[in-house]
Design an enzyme around this catalytic site. Structure first.
Site, PDB file in Angstrom:
ATOM      1  CD  GLU A 379      -2.862  -1.252   2.378  1.00 11.25           C
ATOM      2  OE1 GLU A 379      -2.692  -0.455   3.308  1.00 11.25           O
ATOM      3  OE2 GLU A 379      -3.783  -2.080   2.351  1.00 11.25           O
ATOM      4  CD  GLU A 497      -4.794  -7.477   1.896  1.00 15.40           C
ATOM      5  OE1 GLU A 497      -5.641  -6.714   2.394  1.00 15.40           O
ATOM      6  OE2 GLU A 497      -3.567  -7.293   1.990  1.00 15.40           O
TER       7      GLU A 497
HETATM    8  C1  XIL Z   1      -6.061  -5.740   8.560  1.00 21.32           C
HETATM    9  C2  XIL Z   1      -6.371  -6.833   9.552  1.00 21.32           C
HETATM   10  O1  XIL Z   1      -7.221  -7.783   8.965  1.00 21.32           O
HETATM   11  C3  XIL Z   1      -7.007  -6.246  10.791  1.00 21.32           C
HETATM   12  O2  XIL Z   1      -7.220  -7.245  11.775  1.00 21.32           O
HETATM   13  C4  XIL Z   1      -6.136  -5.143  11.358  1.00 21.32           C
HETATM   14  O3  XIL Z   1      -6.774  -4.534  12.442  1.00 21.32           O
HETATM   15  C5  XIL Z   1      -5.816  -4.115  10.295  1.00 21.32           C
HETATM   16  O4  XIL Z   1      -5.248  -4.753   9.159  1.00 21.32           O
HETATM   17  N1  XIL Z   1      -4.809  -4.338   3.816  1.00 21.32           N
HETATM   18  C6  XIL Z   1      -3.828  -5.158   4.281  1.00 21.32           C
HETATM   19  C7  XIL Z   1      -4.078  -5.991   5.471  1.00 21.32           C
HETATM   20  O5  XIL Z   1      -2.768  -5.283   3.635  1.00 21.32           O
HETATM   21  O6  XIL Z   1      -2.902  -6.284   6.186  1.00 21.32           O
HETATM   22  C8  XIL Z   1      -5.106  -5.382   6.369  1.00 21.32           C
HETATM   23  O7  XIL Z   1      -5.384  -6.284   7.447  1.00 21.32           O
HETATM   24  C9  XIL Z   1      -6.357  -5.053   5.582  1.00 21.32           C
HETATM   25  C10 XIL Z   1      -6.046  -4.055   4.495  1.00 21.32           C
END
Ligand code: XIL
Length: 653
Positions: A379, A497
């Site tokens: 990101e 994701e």
């Molecule tokens: C998220 C987790 O799922 C949560 O439990 C945490 O509080 C925040 O992060 N993009 C990503 C992930 O790359 O690592 C994130 O995961 C969601 C968005």
């Protein structure tokens, strides 16, 4: 796994009690819990926590053969904790709370060690903490207990009844009571003015003779009352077996020749819910740690790494034949306090590069040769960022525009066997501002000879509470086109994701959109020669990151809050069912299990507009099958699984 004898159990209980009562309320540390994992959002009552085999009841999961393995490799079984046997040993009973507060303490970190704004009182057989003024930390300890001895690789049963002055969310944890406040087990739970019993059995991974048991409250003033607190070592819970509900009889993982399915797994549910683990092992080919590899947790002080949680998850993945994705290496979020402090000081580019390299070396070095894929940078690209390119982050702003080049080059040296990925959201579509920007940057990196193998398209999408999906539903053709242009520059893509969150309230139309989304995106990945993996960001609505991140949304996942398969699961399963799992070829129509197989009760494939013929979207399945497109179109029409396309344009590049 050691199964404790009752003698040892009593001995442990005695030592707990004696320790509790001769120890002064230790420094009431731990206010900074907000930096820890948390956020897994798991709500748990005795009904849904599924602490042992009992969790399988009513979830639609059969108890046949097969099975997915327990939390630990040992997988031994024994009688389940507290299941009909002797009454559980209570660390503290309600009687204790008739008049005695000690050894329990409370703490709201007001810069001083002694709490000044929480009153703790034992009244009416309950222990109540009242926070009069908001603490400074996101999470403060409203009720805590020190010097709780914990043994590694031992299951503990924790149970208590709890109520509050008003509906609120609290967290309870076992963990380290001093910085960096490591959570051994942490759960968020919603509570109300009506007493409810919370009940978990979790696997403790660390030896700690002086752990703390904490109940945390957010900044908002309020009152929380506890009673009947049980904390006891227990035998290994029974491992449930899992049988897929797919009409084809094949779990998602059986189609790995087409696409490998993955899911994110968070530590709390992994440690406490054997049914969850059995489903993950039964349905998926890969897991990604949802939080445990993030820098705040795995690199908690500058000098130390804590691999405990990730090692446990990785060991379980290996036992169950699952690939393990490294996620994430360099990210600006969920960074440790020590790094935040440094970056607010006078740290220069060279020092920051040294920190980045040390993190990469420590983490990739520990898992060298074991993880096939790493999200090296996460990101980092943002159209709104400096120069319309990079997001303003600690890594970019201190190191400069070349921080990604440096990270990937160093990562390649740290583990030459791993495939290195850039991972981001809103980057899935060609013709979309950020999607195009990410592509340009990756293409330029390739041209410069930077070692990058793939791009993770996160795939977080949604339908709004109003039901409007115009800005949250992807253009599948644009995703196809995006994947195709990455193939042209020899870059792989993974869906890393994916989820489709639903604006509350849930209704049938929104559910059908979700079904359609999962099915269509899977088809896109199947059709793209360079898309080998499709990961969903969490198994179920029981343990979702969505409600705590996007307040008006929920229901994002393939399994529900009771761990039963949802129509979205069925829709994906129906896409796979068109193929022969052995070689990925299309099956003859009669072999696909019959139309509408799966009958996802709320739609499943049902949103399908079988009428829209030819636009089967230009899915070219040629790369995966030996069947011709005309045959395919006929077959699709016959079985009624032509997914309606949101956009009518359909020439595939
Ligand atoms: C998220 C987790 O799922 C949560 O439990 C945490 O509080 C925040 O992060 N993009 C990503 C992930 O790359 O690592 C994130 O995961 C969601 C968005």
């Amino acid at each position: 796994m050691v199964v404790h004898s009752s003698a040892l159990r009593i001995a442990t209980f005695s030592s707990l009690v004696s320790l509790c009562f001769c120890t002064a309320p230790a420094r009431a540390e731990g206010g900074a819990g907000g930096t820890n994992s948390g956020g897994s959002g798991g709500t748990a009552t005795a009904d849904t926590a599924g602490t042992s085999a009992g969790g399988a009841a009513g979830s639609g999961v059969s108890t046949g053969s097969g099975g997915g393995g327990g939390v630990t490799a040992a997988g031994g079984t024994s009688s389940s904790a507290g299941a009909g046997g002797a009454a559980p040993t209570k660390l503290v009973t309600n009687g204790t709370f008739d008049s005695v507060v000690a050894p329990w303490w409370s703490y709201a970190a007001n810069a001083a060690d002694s709490p000044s704004d929480i009153a703790l009182a034992a009244t009416d057989g309950q222990l109540c903490g009242t926070m009069m003024a908001g603490g400074k930390n996101v999470w403060d300890v409203i009720i805590g207990l020190s010097d709780v001895p914990l043994a590694a690789n031992q299951y503990y049963h924790v149970s208590f009844s709890v109520l509050a002055d008003a509906p609120r969310t609290i967290k309870f944890k076992t963990g380290l009571g001093v910085a960096p406040y490591t959570d051994y087990f942490i759960e968020s739970i919603p509570i109300t003015a009506t007493a409810q019993t919370i009940d978990y059995t979790y696997l403790n991974l660390r030896t700690d003779p002086t752990a703390q048991l904490q109940f945390q409250i957010g900044k908002t003033p309020g009152k929380v009352c506890l009673d009947n607190i049980v904390f006891e070592p227990v035998p290994v819970p029974t491992t449930p077996t899992y049988k897929t509900s797919a009409a084809s009889g094949h779990p998602l993982k059986d189609y790995k020749v087409l696409v490998k399915m993955g899911t994110a797994v968070d530590t709390p549910i992994f440690l406490s819910n054997p049914l969850h683990n059995a489903i993950v092992a039964g349905e998926f080919s890969m897991i990604t740690p949802a939080n445990s590899m993030k820098m705040n947790l795995i690199h908690p002080t500058q000098e130390t790494f804590d691999f405990t949680d990730t090692d446990a998850l990785f060991g379980w993945a290996q036992t169950n034949g699952l690939e393990f994705r490294g996620h994430p290496l360099i990210w600006h979020t969920q960074v440790p306090d020590w790094l935040t402090t440094l970056t607010k000081g006078t740290i220069d580019r060279d020092q920051m590069i040294a920190i980045m390299y040390a993190h990469i070396d420590g983490l990739m070095g520990h898992y060298k040769g074991k993880l096939p894929y790493w999200d090296v940078v996460n990101e980092a690209i943002d159209l709104g960022g400096p120069g319309g390119t990079f997001r303003s982050t600690i890594w970019h702003d201190i190191i400069g525009d070349d921080f990604m080049d440096l990270a990937f080059t160093h990562a390649r040296a740290a583990d030459p066997a791993a495939k290195l990925f850039y991972n981001d959201y809103n980057s899935e579509q060609k013709g979309d501002g950020k999607g195009d920007k990410v592509f340009e940057i990756i293409k330029a990196m390739k041209a410069r000879g930077v070692p990058i193998d793939g791009v993770g398209l996160q795939g977080h999408f949604y339908v709004e509470p109003t039901g409007d999906s115009s800005s949250g539903y992807p253009n599948m053709q644009a995703i196809r086109d995006n994947m195709a242009r990455y193939a042209e520059i020899n870059v792989d893509v993974h869906i890393t994701e994916s989820d489709f969150r639903i604006g509350k309230p849930l209704d049938e139309a929104k559910q059908q959109l979700q079904n359609k989304f999962y099915a269509e995106l899977l088809q896109v990945c199947i059709d793209a020669p360079n898309c080998s993996h499709f990961t969903v960001w969490g198994l179920s609505d029981l343990d979702s990151w969505v409600p705590s991140t996007f307040q008006d949304y929920d229901y994002a996942h393939l399994f529900d809050s009771h761990l039963a398969a949802k129509p979205g699961y069925t829709a994906m399963s129906q896409v796979f069912a068109k193929y022969n799992p052995a070689d990925g070829s299309l099956l003859p129509v009669s072999a696909t299990g019959g139309s509408g197989s799966g009958g996802a009760s709320s739609g499943g494939a049902g949103t399908v507009s079988s009428a829209s013929s030819g636009s089967s979207g230009g899915c070219s399945l040629a790369t995966r099958t030996s069947n011709s497109a005309p045959w395919l179109l006929t077959a699709f029409a016959m079985v009624g699984i032509l997914w309606s396309r949101r956009r009518s344009s359909s020439t595939r590049s």
